[in-house]
Design an enzyme around this catalytic site. Structure first.
Site, short mmCIF file in Angstrom:
data_model
loop_
_atom_site.label_atom_id
_atom_site.label_comp_id
_atom_site.label_asym_id
_atom_site.label_seq_id
_atom_site.Cartn_x
_atom_site.Cartn_y
_atom_site.Cartn_z
N GLN A 1 0.82 -1.15 -0.07
CA GLN A 1 0.02 0.02 0.06
C GLN A 1 0.81 1.20 0.04
OE1 GLN A 1 -3.24 -0.02 2.68
NE2 GLN A 1 -3.06 2.15 3.18
N ASP B 1 -5.04 0.89 15.08
CA ASP B 1 -4.31 2.04 15.34
C ASP B 1 -3.57 2.15 16.88
OD1 ASP B 1 -4.20 3.47 13.05
OD2 ASP B 1 -5.96 4.89 13.73
N ASN C 1 0.74 5.40 0.50
CA ASN C 1 -0.05 6.49 0.98
C ASN C 1 0.62 7.95 0.80
OD1 ASN C 1 -1.85 4.74 2.19
ND2 ASN C 1 -0.26 4.46 4.14
N TYR D 1 4.40 7.25 1.74
CA TYR D 1 4.67 6.03 2.60
C TYR D 1 4.35 4.85 1.79
CZ TYR D 1 2.57 9.19 6.21
OH TYR D 1 2.16 9.90 7.22
N ARG E 1 2.79 15.03 13.14
CA ARG E 1 1.98 13.81 12.79
C ARG E 1 2.63 12.69 13.61
NH1 ARG E 1 -2.18 13.58 8.53
NH2 ARG E 1 -2.07 15.63 7.42
N HIS F 1 6.31 5.85 14.54
CA HIS F 1 6.62 6.87 13.65
C HIS F 1 5.95 7.94 13.49
CE1 HIS F 1 6.25 8.54 9.50
NE2 HIS F 1 7.82 8.27 9.37
N HIS G 1 2.90 7.12 15.28
CA HIS G 1 2.02 6.02 15.08
C HIS G 1 2.62 4.67 14.87
CE1 HIS G 1 -0.21 9.68 13.19
NE2 HIS G 1 -0.56 9.47 14.57
N LYS H 1 7.31 0.70 6.96
CA LYS H 1 7.05 1.81 6.19
C LYS H 1 8.65 2.29 5.50
CE LYS H 1 3.43 3.69 9.11
NZ LYS H 1 3.15 4.52 9.93
N LYS I 1 -6.61 13.00 17.78
CA LYS I 1 -6.20 11.68 18.06
C LYS I 1 -4.79 11.86 18.92
CE LYS I 1 -4.83 8.69 14.87
NZ LYS I 1 -4.89 7.68 13.80
N ASP I 2 -3.90 12.49 18.07
CA ASP I 2 -2.58 12.56 18.27
C ASP I 2 -2.17 13.28 19.58
OD1 ASP I 2 -1.92 11.31 16.21
OD2 ASP I 2 -0.93 12.78 14.90
#
Length: 191
Positions: A46, A142, A48, A131, A58, A118, A61, A71, A168-169
């Site tokens: 994947q 998550d 991103n 990514y 950010r 990360h 995570h 990643k 969230k962060d």
């Protein structure tokens, strides 16, 4: 490509061979054959991309097992400070980090294996960040460590009081309050 070792084994910086002439430049941003040979076989599934403005933080995570992710990250426009934090229990580098500036000019990439949190800080007016992930995103998996945790000793190259974070962060636990789902024996590369 040139593989640059860091203070934490398995977290490496990738420096591409860049060919320039009067028209501009060309480089391979990723070659599975070369990456598998020089770093480790990884099956990226994947891609991103995010776009953020100056002052955005950010992270930090990760995805919990069984959906862990490695990643390969790079900044294609602007500049970021990119960080990988070792969150593997019993690791000699638990809680330590690698930080590297990734920019549209240096063309560097950072490989962040499974078992690491990360995150990045945007240092330019706009940053476009890409990514490659070796597992699909699963929102129920998550996880995160607080990007504001000063015990990690990360110099984000900005004032944290004015940093722009998602809700969230803002609510991830500090490392001291975190029960890691990873240990030193995690297979960093395979599903």
């Amino acid at each position: 490509m040139n593989v640059i070792k860091t203070a934490i084994p398995d977290v490496v910086i990738i420096e591409p061979r860049i060919f320039t002439d009067s028209r501009g430049y060309f480089f391979e941003s990723y070659s599975k054959r070369e990456f598998d040979e020089k770093v480790r076989p990884v099956d990226f599934v994947q891609d991103n991309e995010s776009c953020s403005s100056r002052g955005v933080l950010r992270g930090l995570h990760f995805q919990r097992p069984p959906y862990t992710q490695s990643k390969l990250v790079r900044c294609v426009k602007g500049a970021v400070l990119d960080v990988a934090v070792d969150i593997r229990k019993n690791s000699p580098t638990f809680g330590k980090h690698v930080a590297v500036q990734l920019t549209e000019d240096n063309h560097l990439a950072l490989f962040v294996p499974r078992g690491f949190a990360h995150g990045f800080a945007v240092l330019s007016d706009i940053a476009v960040f890409q990514y490659k992930c070796d597992n699909f995103y699963h929102p129920e998996a998550d996880g995160g460590i607080s990007i504001l945790d000063t015990s990690l000793g990360i110099d984000w190259k900005m004032t944290l009081d004015s940093a722009i974070l998602s809700e969230k962060d803002k609510n991830h636990p500090m490392l001291a309050d975190f029960d890691s789902p990873f240990d030193i024996n995690i297979d960093l590369y395979k599903k």
